[in-house]
Write an enzyme that holds these catalytic residues in place. Sequence first.
Site, PDB file in Angstrom:
ATOM      1  N   GLN A   1      40.403  39.379  42.930  1.00 40.82           N
ATOM      2  CA  GLN A   1      40.031  40.362  41.920  1.00 40.82           C
ATOM      3  C   GLN A   1      40.430  41.779  42.330  1.00 40.82           C
ATOM      4  O   GLN A   1      40.662  42.070  43.506  1.00 40.82           O
ATOM      5  CB  GLN A   1      38.528  40.323  41.669  1.00 40.82           C
ATOM      6  CG  GLN A   1      38.056  39.073  40.939  1.00 40.82           C
ATOM      7  CD  GLN A   1      36.592  39.165  40.569  1.00 40.82           C
ATOM      8  OE1 GLN A   1      35.742  38.677  41.282  1.00 40.82           O
ATOM      9  NE2 GLN A   1      36.289  39.785  39.446  1.00 40.82           N
ATOM     10  N   HIS A   2      40.487  42.655  41.332  1.00 32.97           N
ATOM     11  CA  HIS A   2      40.532  44.115  41.486  1.00 32.97           C
ATOM     12  C   HIS A   2      41.864  44.688  41.936  1.00 32.97           C
ATOM     13  O   HIS A   2      42.087  45.881  41.781  1.00 32.97           O
ATOM     14  CB  HIS A   2      39.463  44.623  42.471  1.00 32.97           C
ATOM     15  CG  HIS A   2      38.108  44.045  42.303  1.00 32.97           C
ATOM     16  ND1 HIS A   2      37.476  43.955  41.075  1.00 32.97           N
ATOM     17  CD2 HIS A   2      37.252  43.499  43.204  1.00 32.97           C
ATOM     18  CE1 HIS A   2      36.284  43.410  41.237  1.00 32.97           C
ATOM     19  NE2 HIS A   2      36.131  43.114  42.514  1.00 32.97           N
TER      20      HIS A   2
ATOM     21  N   ASP B   1      39.153  35.071  41.141  1.00 28.48           N
ATOM     22  CA  ASP B   1      38.843  33.973  42.059  1.00 28.48           C
ATOM     23  C   ASP B   1      37.390  33.529  41.991  1.00 28.48           C
ATOM     24  O   ASP B   1      37.095  32.333  42.088  1.00 28.48           O
ATOM     25  CB  ASP B   1      39.231  34.333  43.496  1.00 28.48           C
ATOM     26  CG  ASP B   1      38.697  35.676  43.955  1.00 28.48           C
ATOM     27  OD1 ASP B   1      37.942  36.340  43.220  1.00 28.48           O
ATOM     28  OD2 ASP B   1      39.052  36.083  45.088  1.00 28.48           O
TER      29      ASP B   1
END
Length: 478
Positions: free
Chosen positions: A71-72, A233
């Site tokens: 992520q991110h 994820d």
Amino acid sequence: MALVAGVDSSTQACKVVVRDAATGALVRQGRAAHPDGTEVHPDRWWDALQEAVAAAGGLDDVDAVAVGGQQHGMVALDAGGEVVRPALLWNDTRSAAAARELVEETDAQAWADAVGLVPVASFTVSKLRWLRDAEPEAAARVAGVCLPHDWLSWRLLGGGPGGLGLDALVTDRGDASGTGYFDPVSGAYRRDLLERGLGHDAVLPRVLGPSESGGAATTLVRAGALVGPGTGDNAAAALGVGAGAGDVVVSIGTSGVVSGISEVQANDPTGTVAGFADATGRFLPLVCTLNAARVLDATARLLGVDHAGLAELALQAPAGADGLVLVPYLEGERTPNLPHSTGSLHGLTLASTTPAHLARAAFEGLFCGLAAGIDALVEQGTQVRRVVLVGGAAASPATQAIAPAVFGLPVVVPPPSEYVADGAARQAAWVLTGGDEPPAWTIEGERTVEAEATPHVRERYAAAAGQVLDRVQATPHP
């Protein structure tokens, strides 16, 4: 037999699984390493995906594929689809000051109300603010922004320089909910918040429904195979283990993640609980720590043992390690938000200066941090009846003895598997079948472990962690 593929493009590696779409039975799998570091050029993810696909025997026979990704991560693209600079990963803490600025410009409650989270260094919006201020020429070139899983899905669809353009980028609400500029309740981007980070508007991926296809693959997969929306994820892992109401998934990977399934979005102005969405149309309130499996890696290396030896040592010491406490902020920390903190040992005595005590303290420190995350989910209204424990450390005898004691809850340990990739594969099967819910896949070989609760371990850890918090807050940082 219809086959589907799931990809886990994580911080450390790329994993590919091929499964039977109807039953979830594993057919084959492959893996390839990612480079180290907290910034990586996305081309290295593509290289690793090709290597992992080859190791899995190719994807010429699959009917659908989906990507679960870390992520991110900030993937910045120019108007021609070229990567502007290497992607900043979630664990790059250079954006800590930028996150503070974003919160100070409004307030934490406003962020929580708008997007269900409060900016910290990990989130994409914070990294975009860092880019705006630290590399303004690069920021000015940015025409599109996407996440790691979005970029890989786009490449599978034929996106990139000379191929499909930025308008072909797709994502899902689960991963989009971790950017800091997407409202998972309304399902809309907050472009005002994107501009607050980057300094200008940009193309963002189209948000697909949970079982909606982004189109047909043109490369690396059988031509015409459907490409699912993919997801982050953590949402993929929850889908992979079949988490439902009352389940809290605790994942011990590079990061430590505590997440639950909820019908309502978390709204935590402290920023402890992020109000993410899941991959099914629900919500995934989540607490993430920076320090997880690497705590055990580092302790084993320090003691000169492998992981089996570390577990054996830990079980030789009593619960509470005779007062020895490890606060394992070895890479700074995200929850609590202490990016400049360091790890520390507390309560050293002559009796506790043994390898066994340090090994025990490492496991207990890791699980106390995660237990605080479970408490935070409960405070946000998540119902908790058991913990589903995944990740490489879940199979450790020390984990299975210590985790339920620290958590004070039954712990379900599924058999070892690549659950992020499995969740992506299950999503791909859902794209094939349609319907309101993903196909029901059965996980064989789950174990439930229980232990007598050890609240004194939590109490000592809380006191030690409080000392760290006080010290860091009293020290000025850039």
